[in-house]
Write a protein that holds these residues in place. Structure first.
Motif: not given
Lengths: 439, 307
Positions: A21, A233, A235-237, A239-242, A244-245, A247, A273, A414-415, B104, B112, B163-164, B166, B170, B174
């Motif tokens: 994946r 990067t 995209y993966r950010l 969808a992660s805790t990073f 979301r934080a 946002l 970043i 925002v989408y 959101l 979050v 995260v980067l 995956r 991670h 998730e």
């Protein structure tokens, strides 16, 4: 032991699946970059050869826009210093590749294989990759790291600032970089280089005239490889805790803190970043044939160009930033000699229609009007000998204004582009949509 | 953690606030405020407008730093810590004026808040976090801050890499976060609206989403600031049931501000009454109800001829 932590441990997928994946995205990116590099020359017919160059510019701007989106879009911190990071990266890279090439090979010519082959036709001439390619990759990463360091320097004092004040600080940073670069002196020639130590060479970065003599390594492969990495990067950010934080900080700082987000740290992360990729974009820009690596090219004007890309696409939207970068780069070029007006217009109308669930929305009308206006102008230019090229920047500015008036939230809001599917599922046709819910 | 569990077992309060004071210029917003919450308690905090109730919440959650006094959570000092560390220590709150992440989705609003409990940051890191008010030698503080920052950077770089790239870690996190968020949303009957933007929810749903978000941090103490504001009678009744259920299912300790004295009297076991930043009464609802000071604070001084 917390329940969530135990669950997270239980839910870890088998290693082979995780690797598969995780590798899917990078593989696609590398393949795309190699294919573009191989076939870029045959992509455009001879009369459109200029678009090959535009495609490179688009790639660099995609990196810039997507990375700026992490600070301005995700985290909601208004930074106008992106060109500053770009300059830090660009000059670091040019310094390393010019003076480094000389140290390594005794000259400043490109020493790359197919990956960095600028000459035509881009076929497998010689090796697939050569030592020059490896060196360029290192130079790119070094440029990114240098810019990231600058990101820490800018990010730390801006912890306590927000809004206009932060914008001023970042603007100031960009100007400081520009002035410092202006005060350097012309690049050393091959004969002069041995007379100067490494430390003193840093004083010879071209000055106001710009850096000359760096080897041209930037090709479709490198540009689109790093554009892909940046998008991946981002995209993966997201969808992660990073992500979301980030946002959460944009939406409400006090609430973000109340749920345990360290707003100060995450703001710095966002800057670092974002600056890293801006630095890489700067390095790619610096090594592209036909670009001037001069302080005047990397001033706040460039920062605003990138901001326009992000705003047009929609703050916080990755696909929006990509679209914005493509539009802002390609539109002025296209307006020189608009071709295929109906094809482009129809495509845009269809996209807009798809987003408004096949109802005639304002955006659809806007797209149709734009297409008609362009076609009319092309007709006029053909039959009344109006030099359209001379007025293209006016047209460009007018279309930006019209776009912002009709769609202030940007193309995607925002989408993301793929959110369209979710909206179709969410609201079956015919039901009234809540205000502002649909993009 | 063992020390703090022993501390609780000894019958000590979970949240122990002593002599908390805060002045804005010459105005004493909170003066010598003390409160002890036993584990699993349900306590109300009432008082006329401007009495300093929300200021107390802001002091507990670190939005303001107290001028004097101490806040102990299971024996651990909280004052001087930054708000996000207090959240991590186990105090969550909602806001008087709803502060959701409007742009959101409902689902992301809860997701979050799940990040604290995925077992990422070692507990030692948070415990060692430098306090703003630690009375130590400046060299010691600088060294400690520096060491902490370095460790923090290393941990963050590692987190970013997982995260980067995956990694398995991670992906597992998730999935666990998604599951927990869905579970919380279904508890609050919000799961059917999970893809909507939070700002498009009706008012009552927004209030409940804010509670769900606070719960996602897996708190030990939950502070609710006027959860019933703007609700009708039926919604208030549902809310009262919900609050009781939350306390039992999540083994929460609750502190509740509300202007609806009826609701507070109905669900709270103990009530603290604030007026001009000072505690004027504290006790069971029936005691507080008949306290002359409370009646005075709410209705004004009795007229001389009424005696």
């Amino acid at each position: 032991m917390e329940l969530l932590a135990t669950r997270a441990r239980d839910y870890r997928p088998p290693t082979w699946l995780a690797i598969l994946r995780g590798l899917l995205g990078p593989t696609i990116v590398v393949l795309l970059a190699v294919v573009l590099q191989r076939y870029s020359k045959s992509l455009f017919a001879d009369e459109y050869r200029v678009w090959d160059d535009v495609l490179l510019k688009v790639g660099v701007n995609v990196i810039l826009a997507v990375s700026l989106n992490i600070v301005n879009g995700y985290t909601g911190q208004f930074s106008i210093g992106h060109a500053g990071f770009m300059a830090v990266g660009g000059y670091t890279a040019a310094f390393l590749s010019y003076y480094g090439s000389f140290a390594l090979w005794g000259d400043t010519m490109p020493h790359g294989g197919f990956l960095s082959c600028v000459s035509e036709p881009a076929e497998f001439v010689g090796r697939f990759a050569d030592t020059g390619d490896a060196w360029f990759l290192l130079v790119l990463l070094a440029a990114g790291l240098a810019a990231a360091l600058a990101g820490v320097v800018v990010g730390l004092p801006s912890i306590r600032l927000r809004g206009d004040y932060l914008a001023i600080v970042t603007l100031g940073f960009g100007e400081i970089v520009r002035v410092l670069l202006d005060s350097t002196e012309g690049t050393l020639s091959a004969e002069e280089i041995p007379e100067h130590s490494w430390a003193s060479r840093a004083h010879y970065l071209g000055g106001p005239m710009g850096f000359f003599g760096q080897p041209f390594y930037t090709t479709h492969f490198w540009v689109w490889l790093f554009a892909g990495v940046t998008i991946l990067t981002a995209y993966r950010l997201k969808a992660s805790t990073f992500g979301r934080a980030f946002l959460a900080i944009r939406e409400n700082e006090v609430a973000a803190q109340s749920i345990g987000v360290s707003t100060t740290s995450y703001k710095v992360y966002a800057f670092v970043i974002s600056a890293f990729f801006a630095g890489i974009a700067g390095a790619l820009y610096a090594h592209q044939l036909g670009n001037a690596l001069a302080p005047s090219e990397l001033c706040y004007q460039k920062s605003f160009d990138v901001i326009i890309m992000v705003v047009i696409g929609g703050m916080g939207s990755i696909t929006g930033s990509i679209l914005g970068a493509v539009l802002v780069t390609a539109l002025p070029e296209w307006l020189r000699q608009p071709t295929h007006v109906w094809h482009v217009g129809l495509a845009m109308i269809l996209v807009a229609l798809a987003f408004s669930r096949f109802r005639v929305s304002r955006t659809v009308v806007l797209m149709a009007l734009l297409t008609a206006a362009l076609e009319l102008m092309r007709f006029l230019s053909l039959h009344y000998e109006v030099n359209l090229e001379r007025y293209r920047m006016i047209l460009y500015a007018l279309s930006l204004i019209a776009f912002m008036l009709l769609r202030p939230q940007g193309f995607f809001g925002v989408y993301e582009a793929w959110d369209a599917v979710r909206f179709w599922r969410l609201r079956p046709r015919g039901k009234t949509a809540a205000v502002g819910a649909t993009p | 953690m063992n020390a703090s569990e022993d501390h609780i077992a000894a019958g000590a309060p979970l949240l122990d606030i002593r002599g908390l004071s805060l002045a804005f210029g010459g105005l004493k917003a909170v003066n010598e405020f003390s409160l002890a919450l036993r584990p699993n308690a349900l306590q109300g905090l009432i008082g006329p407008n401007g009495a300093g109730k929300t200021t107390v919440f802001n002091l507990i959650t670190g939005v303001y730093r107290p001028d004097a006094g101490s806040i102990l959570l299971a024996g651990r000092r909280l004052n001087g810590l930054k708000p996000h560390l207090i959240a991590e220590a186990g105090v969550a709150r909602t806001f008087q004026n709803i502060r959701l992440f409007g742009d959101l989705s409902v689902f992301d609003n809860v997701c979050v808040a799940c990040h604290l409990r995925t077992g990422r940051t070692p507990a030692a890191m948070t415990l060692a976090a430098p306090r703003e008010d630690a009375p130590r030698h400046i060299a010691f503080r600088a060294a400690r801050t520096g060491a902490h920052a370095l460790l923090h950077m290393a941990l963050t770089a590692h987190d970013l890499a997982t995260v980067l790239l995956r990694t398995r870690r991670h992906l597992g996190e998730e999935r666990a976060i998604r599951e927990r968020a869905l579970h919380l949303l279904s508890m609050f009957h919000l799961d059917h609206r999970k893809d909507e933007l939070a700002r498009n929810l009706p008012y009552g749903d927004q209030r409940r989403l804010e509670i769900a978000r606070a719960l996602a941090t897996n708190p030990r103490v939950l502070l609710l600031d006027e959860p019933a504001a703007g609700m009708n009678t039926q919604e208030k009744r549902d809310l009262a049931g919900l609050i009781r259920r939350l306390r039992d299912e999540f083994r929460l300790t609750l502190l509740l501000i509300d202007h609806d004295v009826g609701l507070i009297m109905d669900i709270c076991e103990r009530i603290t009454v604030l007026d001009y930043g000072q505690v004027i009464a504290c006790g069971q609802p029936s005691e507080v109800q008949n306290d002359p000071k409370v009646i005075e604070a709410y209705l004004g001084e009795p007229m001389p001829h009424a005696e």
